[in-house]
Design an enzyme around this catalytic site. Structure first.
Site, short mmCIF file in Angstrom:
data_model
loop_
_atom_site.label_atom_id
_atom_site.label_comp_id
_atom_site.label_asym_id
_atom_site.label_seq_id
_atom_site.Cartn_x
_atom_site.Cartn_y
_atom_site.Cartn_z
N GLU A 1 3.48 -15.53 -3.49
CA GLU A 1 2.34 -14.62 -3.45
C GLU A 1 2.36 -13.89 -4.79
O GLU A 1 3.17 -12.99 -5.01
CB GLU A 1 2.47 -13.61 -2.30
CG GLU A 1 1.21 -12.78 -2.15
CD GLU A 1 1.45 -11.31 -1.87
OE1 GLU A 1 0.53 -10.65 -1.38
OE2 GLU A 1 2.55 -10.79 -2.14
N ASP B 1 7.10 -12.72 -1.15
CA ASP B 1 6.21 -11.56 -1.23
C ASP B 1 6.26 -10.94 -2.63
O ASP B 1 7.33 -10.81 -3.23
CB ASP B 1 6.70 -10.52 -0.20
CG ASP B 1 5.77 -9.35 -0.03
OD1 ASP B 1 4.64 -9.56 0.40
OD2 ASP B 1 6.20 -8.21 -0.34
C1 NOJ Z 1 2.01 -8.41 0.34
C2 NOJ Z 1 1.98 -8.45 1.83
O1 NOJ Z 1 1.17 -9.54 2.23
C3 NOJ Z 1 1.44 -7.11 2.29
O2 NOJ Z 1 1.15 -7.12 3.66
C4 NOJ Z 1 2.44 -6.04 1.93
O3 NOJ Z 1 1.91 -4.78 2.26
C5 NOJ Z 1 2.75 -6.06 0.43
N1 NOJ Z 1 2.95 -7.40 -0.06
C6 NOJ Z 1 3.99 -5.24 0.12
O4 NOJ Z 1 5.15 -5.89 0.56
#
Ligand code: NOJ
Length: 520
Positions: free
Chosen positions: A266, A207
């Site tokens: 991500e 993440d």
């Molecule tokens: C990306 C995640 O996919 C999302 O759902 C989240 O709110 C943010 N990162 C913060 O962790």
């Protein structure tokens, strides 16, 4: 398996299904999905024909951001089960031949994490505070935040604590950012990686991978609103060069395990090249490619997406990734216009995407053709909405329908945590399973046919401005994004996203795979 790379690791061309744990399957009556629920529905994923599942965070958490606020990285949120339930799920998935990817959240913890609680108690200048980004404020008596950065979820990225210091949170104030220059932070995450690797997970979705390091001195930015997006060039809070050191180290950790364990980033970086840098051979295995998810329904845009994505992945010798939907965005049939047209387009785009080499990431419910749900404002729970940053993401997170004709549609026996709409009876897994024209049957057909595709070479074919067409091996893929029927080239139709027009034509909003002579 890919004929061009017979020894390729499993993830290079895997189809991975995102399980948003809170909404997937409730084994009880509390209205929240859980690990036993997931275990009981693994058969659905095996039948569907995916290779892997990615499970969103299931760790202990106050759930201010539905699990992306982790209070303990090495345990299970009691609402979702316990470590034993996790192990049972993992064994069950592996027995069905499914790989399991878990979500790692290294940029921030929950404010309820023991480290943050200790930091609050210990006070300014303490080693406990040094795990986070605590700073003195500016202005008279330090009443103003240390810099002008804004939170992705709205408002300043700083929160003041009672002793007068401020801490940085790029997301919600309940998600304090860690200080990744602190070796203790890095060491603890290595322990977490090993904890899950030792249990047998096959990989990690990382993440906010581009957020961990911040520019020294935390400098002000000229236009704070623009910098809430990671895609802003030269942002001091995103995509700092030093962040790559973290992933080079993690690469070594994973390499010490058998079975091609993987990581997918991500990382919303400023340029495609900057995003792909996370997937260099000595870093993560892959980086999510969000080009298709951001594209309009347009053949020209789709052609650009395909050629750009393939080129970018090749520059770092990674495999491309493809995503149409996830738990953060409006579901793609709705983005493509909604209703019958939106669904037809969604199916056509899926068919094109699944014909491409590389990995595809599917989001739970897309195989049922679910649309974005209009959740009443009084029932929305996403911090993005609660902090006034737009409509929020609840509409794509409504618990999915398994069976029956009314809520909770076989998803547990209690009231779902977000209300399910009336009218989902025809969309349940049970209703669609035996129906050959259903979206579920369509996904199963495409996923089965995908297994016969081989080779990394893709050649765009010019069939007109409104058509996306490409060849991969002995298959020609044609998608009609225009308003007129288009003639189909010669070749046996292997699959079509909807009924074909007469006389060998492809109707608007449809896609087809045709068998053609292989390129010699
Ligand atoms: C990306 C995640 O996919 C999302 O759902 C989240 O709110 C943010 N990162 C913060 O962790």
């Amino acid at each position: 398996m890919n004929d061009a790379r017979p020894d390729a690791p499993w993830w290079r061309d895997a189809v991975c299904y995102e399980v948003y744990i809170r909404s997937f399957a409730d084994a009880g009556s509390d209205g929240y999905g859980d690990l036993p629920g997931l275990t009981s529905r693994l058969g659905h994923l095996a039948d569907l024909g995916v290779d892997a599942l990615w499970i969103t965070p299931f760790y202990p958490s106050p759930q201010h951001d539905h699990g992306y606020d982790v209070a303990d990285y090495r345990d299970v949120e009691p609402t979702y089960g316990d470590l034993e339930a996790f192990d049972t799920m993992l064994t069950g998935a592996h027995e069905l031949g499914l790989k399991v990817i878990v979500d790692l959240v290294p940029n921030h913890t929950s404010s309820e994490h023991p480290w943050f609680q200790a930091a609050l108690a210990a006070g300014p200048g303490s080693p406990e505070r040094a795990r986070y980004l605590f700073r003195d404020g500016k202005g008279r008596a330090g009443r103003e935040p240390p810099n002008n950065w804004l939170s992705v979820f709205g408002g300043p990225a700083w929160e003041r604590v009672p002793d007068g210091q401020w801490y940085l949170h790029l997301f919600d104030s309940s998600q304090p950012d860690l200080d990744w220059t602190n070796p203790e932070v890095a060491a603890d995450f290595e322990t977490t990686l090993r904890f899950w690797l030792d249990r047998g997970v096959d990989g990690f979705r990382v993440d906010v991978a581009h957020g961990l390091r911040k520019a020294a001195g935390l400098p002000d930015v000229d236009d704070p609103q623009k910098f809430v997006s990671g895609t802003m060039p030269r942002a001091p809070m995103w995509d700092q060069p030093e962040v790559h050191e973290v992933y080079r180290r993690w690469h070594e950790v994973l390499a010490g395990y058998d079975g091609d364990r993987m990581m997918v980033a991500e990382a919303w970086a400023a340029t495609p090249a900057a995003t792909m840098a996370y997937a260099r051979p000595d870093e993560m295995s892959q980086a999510f490619n969000f080009h298709w998810l951001e594209a309009e329904w347009s053949a020209r845009e789709f052609r650009d997406v395909v050629s750009l994505s393939l080129t970018e992945a090749a520059t770092v010798d990674s495999s491309p990734t493809w995503v149409l939907s996830n738990h953060d965005v409006v579901r793609h049939p709705t983005r493509y216009g909604g209703g019958k047209v939106g669904l037809a387009r969604g199916r056509a785009a899926t068919m094109a995407m699944l014909a491409l080499p590389g990995s595809a990431y599917l989001y739970q419910g897309e195989e049922l053709g679910l649309e974005q749900v209009e959740v009443p404002e009084t029932q929305r729970q996403d911090p993005e909405f609660l902090n006034g940053r737009g409509p929020g993401r609840d509409g794509c997170r409504v618990p999915i329908p398994w069976s029956g004709t009314a809520a909770p549609y076989g998803n547990g026996t209690g009231d779902p945590w977000l209300p399910q709409p009336d009218g989902w009876a025809a969309l349940t897994v049970e209703a669609q399973r035996a129906e050959p024209d259903s979206t579920l049957s369509f996904y199963r057909r495409v996923l089965a046919a995908r297994r016969a595709l081989a080779g990394d070479a893709v050649e765009l074919v010019d069939l007109g401005e409104d058509v996306l067409a490409f060849r991969r091996g002995a298959v020609l893929v044609v998608l009609n994004a225009g308003e007129e029927h288009v003639p189909l080239p010669d070749g046996e139709v292997l699959l079509a996203s909807d009924g074909l027009g007469g006389e060998g034509t492809l109707p608007p909003d449809c896609a087809a795979w045709l068998a053609v002579a292989p390129v010699s």
